[in-house]
Motif scaffolding. Structure first.
Motif, PDB file in Angstrom:
ATOM      1  N   LEU A  67      58.262  53.404  47.187  1.00 28.51           N
ATOM      2  CA  LEU A  67      57.768  52.068  47.506  1.00 28.51           C
ATOM      3  C   LEU A  67      57.137  52.036  48.895  1.00 28.51           C
ATOM      4  O   LEU A  67      55.993  51.626  49.066  1.00 28.51           O
ATOM      5  CB  LEU A  67      58.910  51.057  47.417  1.00 28.51           C
ATOM      6  N   GLY A  68      57.869  52.508  49.874  1.00 32.46           N
ATOM      7  CA  GLY A  68      57.411  52.425  51.258  1.00 32.46           C
ATOM      8  C   GLY A  68      56.228  53.318  51.561  1.00 32.46           C
ATOM      9  O   GLY A  68      55.263  52.892  52.200  1.00 32.46           O
ATOM     10  N   LEU A  69      56.273  54.557  51.108  1.00 29.44           N
ATOM     11  CA  LEU A  69      55.193  55.488  51.420  1.00 29.44           C
ATOM     12  C   LEU A  69      53.909  55.125  50.702  1.00 29.44           C
ATOM     13  O   LEU A  69      52.822  55.235  51.270  1.00 29.44           O
ATOM     14  CB  LEU A  69      55.609  56.915  51.081  1.00 29.44           C
ATOM     15  N   THR A  70      54.003  54.666  49.479  1.00 30.81           N
ATOM     16  CA  THR A  70      52.800  54.290  48.740  1.00 30.81           C
ATOM     17  C   THR A  70      52.227  52.989  49.277  1.00 30.81           C
ATOM     18  O   THR A  70      51.011  52.832  49.377  1.00 30.81           O
ATOM     19  CB  THR A  70      53.104  54.146  47.241  1.00 30.81           C
ATOM     20  N   TRP A  71      53.062  52.057  49.647  1.00 29.41           N
ATOM     21  CA  TRP A  71      52.584  50.798  50.196  1.00 29.41           C
ATOM     22  C   TRP A  71      51.866  51.017  51.527  1.00 29.41           C
ATOM     23  O   TRP A  71      50.896  50.325  51.842  1.00 29.41           O
ATOM     24  CB  TRP A  71      53.741  49.827  50.386  1.00 29.41           C
ATOM     25  N   ALA A  72      52.313  52.001  52.304  1.00 25.63           N
ATOM     26  CA  ALA A  72      51.734  52.253  53.621  1.00 25.63           C
ATOM     27  C   ALA A  72      50.324  52.837  53.538  1.00 25.63           C
ATOM     28  O   ALA A  72      49.547  52.699  54.475  1.00 25.63           O
ATOM     29  CB  ALA A  72      52.634  53.187  54.411  1.00 25.63           C
ATOM     30  N   VAL A  73      49.983  53.505  52.448  1.00 23.62           N
ATOM     31  CA  VAL A  73      48.662  54.117  52.310  1.00 23.62           C
ATOM     32  C   VAL A  73      47.697  53.079  51.742  1.00 23.62           C
ATOM     33  O   VAL A  73      47.921  52.559  50.660  1.00 23.62           O
ATOM     34  CB  VAL A  73      48.731  55.352  51.377  1.00 23.62           C
ATOM     35  N   LYS A  88      50.572  48.982  43.046  1.00 26.33           N
ATOM     36  CA  LYS A  88      50.523  50.428  43.190  1.00 26.33           C
ATOM     37  C   LYS A  88      51.853  50.957  43.729  1.00 26.33           C
ATOM     38  O   LYS A  88      52.387  51.948  43.227  1.00 26.33           O
ATOM     39  CB  LYS A  88      49.385  50.804  44.142  1.00 26.33           C
ATOM     40  N   ALA A  89      52.417  50.278  44.713  1.00 28.18           N
ATOM     41  CA  ALA A  89      53.671  50.710  45.313  1.00 28.18           C
ATOM     42  C   ALA A  89      54.843  50.552  44.349  1.00 28.18           C
ATOM     43  O   ALA A  89      55.710  51.428  44.257  1.00 28.18           O
ATOM     44  CB  ALA A  89      53.936  49.929  46.596  1.00 28.18           C
ATOM     45  N   ILE A  90      54.875  49.453  43.617  1.00 24.56           N
ATOM     46  CA  ILE A  90      55.968  49.230  42.661  1.00 24.56           C
ATOM     47  C   ILE A  90      55.911  50.262  41.542  1.00 24.56           C
ATOM     48  O   ILE A  90      56.942  50.795  41.118  1.00 24.56           O
ATOM     49  CB  ILE A  90      55.918  47.791  42.117  1.00 24.56           C
ATOM     50  N   THR A  91      54.721  50.580  41.079  1.00 26.48           N
ATOM     51  CA  THR A  91      54.580  51.594  40.035  1.00 26.48           C
ATOM     52  C   THR A  91      55.037  52.963  40.538  1.00 26.48           C
ATOM     53  O   THR A  91      55.758  53.674  39.848  1.00 26.48           O
ATOM     54  CB  THR A  91      53.119  51.672  39.560  1.00 26.48           C
ATOM     55  N   ALA A  92      54.633  53.322  41.739  1.00 32.09           N
ATOM     56  CA  ALA A  92      55.044  54.609  42.311  1.00 32.09           C
ATOM     57  C   ALA A  92      56.551  54.670  42.498  1.00 32.09           C
ATOM     58  O   ALA A  92      57.179  55.704  42.232  1.00 32.09           O
ATOM     59  CB  ALA A  92      54.335  54.842  43.640  1.00 32.09           C
ATOM     60  N   ALA A  93      57.146  53.575  42.940  1.00 30.24           N
ATOM     61  CA  ALA A  93      58.592  53.538  43.129  1.00 30.24           C
ATOM     62  C   ALA A  93      59.329  53.676  41.800  1.00 30.24           C
ATOM     63  O   ALA A  93      60.330  54.394  41.699  1.00 30.24           O
ATOM     64  CB  ALA A  93      58.995  52.244  43.827  1.00 30.24           C
ATOM     65  N   ALA A  94      58.822  53.014  40.776  1.00 30.40           N
ATOM     66  CA  ALA A  94      59.462  53.096  39.458  1.00 30.40           C
ATOM     67  C   ALA A  94      59.362  54.511  38.884  1.00 30.40           C
ATOM     68  O   ALA A  94      60.319  55.017  38.291  1.00 30.40           O
ATOM     69  CB  ALA A  94      58.821  52.098  38.500  1.00 30.40           C
ATOM     70  N   VAL A  95      58.225  55.151  39.082  1.00 24.27           N
ATOM     71  CA  VAL A  95      58.059  56.524  38.584  1.00 24.27           C
ATOM     72  C   VAL A  95      58.977  57.475  39.331  1.00 24.27           C
ATOM     73  O   VAL A  95      59.625  58.345  38.732  1.00 24.27           O
ATOM     74  CB  VAL A  95      56.578  56.954  38.692  1.00 24.27           C
ATOM     75  N   ALA A  96      59.064  57.328  40.651  1.00 27.47           N
ATOM     76  CA  ALA A  96      59.937  58.197  41.444  1.00 27.47           C
ATOM     77  C   ALA A  96      61.403  58.006  41.055  1.00 27.47           C
ATOM     78  O   ALA A  96      62.139  58.983  40.863  1.00 27.47           O
ATOM     79  CB  ALA A  96      59.746  57.916  42.929  1.00 27.47           C
ATOM     80  N   ALA A  97      61.820  56.758  40.926  1.00 27.16           N
ATOM     81  CA  ALA A  97      63.206  56.483  40.543  1.00 27.16           C
ATOM     82  C   ALA A  97      63.479  56.931  39.110  1.00 27.16           C
ATOM     83  O   ALA A  97      64.548  57.477  38.818  1.00 27.16           O
ATOM     84  CB  ALA A  97      63.512  54.997  40.695  1.00 27.16           C
ATOM     85  N   GLY A  98      62.511  56.740  38.225  1.00 24.06           N
ATOM     86  CA  GLY A  98      62.694  57.160  36.829  1.00 24.06           C
ATOM     87  C   GLY A  98      62.859  58.664  36.697  1.00 24.06           C
ATOM     88  O   GLY A  98      63.696  59.139  35.928  1.00 24.06           O
ATOM     89  N   TRP A 116      72.661  57.334  45.134  1.00 21.58           N
ATOM     90  CA  TRP A 116      71.976  57.197  46.419  1.00 21.58           C
ATOM     91  C   TRP A 116      70.614  57.886  46.398  1.00 21.58           C
ATOM     92  O   TRP A 116      69.660  57.406  47.010  1.00 21.58           O
ATOM     93  CB  TRP A 116      72.825  57.743  47.557  1.00 21.58           C
ATOM     94  N   LEU A 117      70.527  59.007  45.720  1.00 20.41           N
ATOM     95  CA  LEU A 117      69.233  59.683  45.596  1.00 20.41           C
ATOM     96  C   LEU A 117      68.230  58.830  44.811  1.00 20.41           C
ATOM     97  O   LEU A 117      67.042  58.787  45.138  1.00 20.41           O
ATOM     98  CB  LEU A 117      69.398  61.035  44.911  1.00 20.41           C
ATOM     99  N   ILE A 118      68.707  58.154  43.783  1.00 21.87           N
ATOM    100  CA  ILE A 118      67.839  57.273  42.996  1.00 21.87           C
ATOM    101  C   ILE A 118      67.322  56.125  43.865  1.00 21.87           C
ATOM    102  O   ILE A 118      66.129  55.821  43.867  1.00 21.87           O
ATOM    103  CB  ILE A 118      68.590  56.737  41.764  1.00 21.87           C
ATOM    104  N   VAL A 119      68.217  55.528  44.634  1.00 21.26           N
ATOM    105  CA  VAL A 119      67.819  54.438  45.534  1.00 21.26           C
ATOM    106  C   VAL A 119      66.826  54.951  46.573  1.00 21.26           C
ATOM    107  O   VAL A 119      65.816  54.308  46.874  1.00 21.26           O
ATOM    108  CB  VAL A 119      69.054  53.805  46.207  1.00 21.26           C
ATOM    109  N   GLY A 120      67.109  56.128  47.129  1.00 26.94           N
ATOM    110  CA  GLY A 120      66.202  56.713  48.116  1.00 26.94           C
ATOM    111  C   GLY A 120      64.835  57.031  47.542  1.00 26.94           C
ATOM    112  O   GLY A 120      63.812  56.822  48.207  1.00 26.94           O
ATOM    113  N   ALA A 121      64.794  57.535  46.320  1.00 25.32           N
ATOM    114  CA  ALA A 121      63.516  57.827  45.676  1.00 25.32           C
ATOM    115  C   ALA A 121      62.731  56.544  45.445  1.00 25.32           C
ATOM    116  O   ALA A 121      61.515  56.501  45.666  1.00 25.32           O
ATOM    117  CB  ALA A 121      63.746  58.549  44.351  1.00 25.32           C
TER     118      ALA A 121
END
Length: 64
Positions: free
Chosen positions: A46-52, A8-18, A36-41
């Motif tokens: 990744l971090g916020l979705t993994w935490a939930v 779930k976290a990897i998918t969310a991170a890929a969508v945000a970065a994409g 840097w914005l891409i890396v931050g997204a």
């Protein structure tokens, strides 16, 4: 269907970065600041979705 919090976290991170890559590449050039914005997204997604935690469901009442 069980989806681990990692998938779930990897998918969310890929969508945000994409989405950030698509916006940054609209002019045909990705600058250092946009990179840097891409890396931050990616890391933020990744971090916020993994935490939930995932919602827990009981096995007695399957979803329709």
């Amino acid at each position: 269907m069980r989806i681990t919090k990692y998938a779930k976290a990897i998918t969310a991170a890929a969508v945000a970065a994409g989405g950030t890559v698509a916006t940054a590449a609209a002019d045909g050039v990705i600058t250092g600041g946009e990179a840097w914005l891409i890396v931050g997204a990616f890391l933020g997604g990744l971090g916020l979705t993994w935490a939930v935690p995932n919602r827990t469901t009981s096995t007695a009442s399957p979803e329709a």
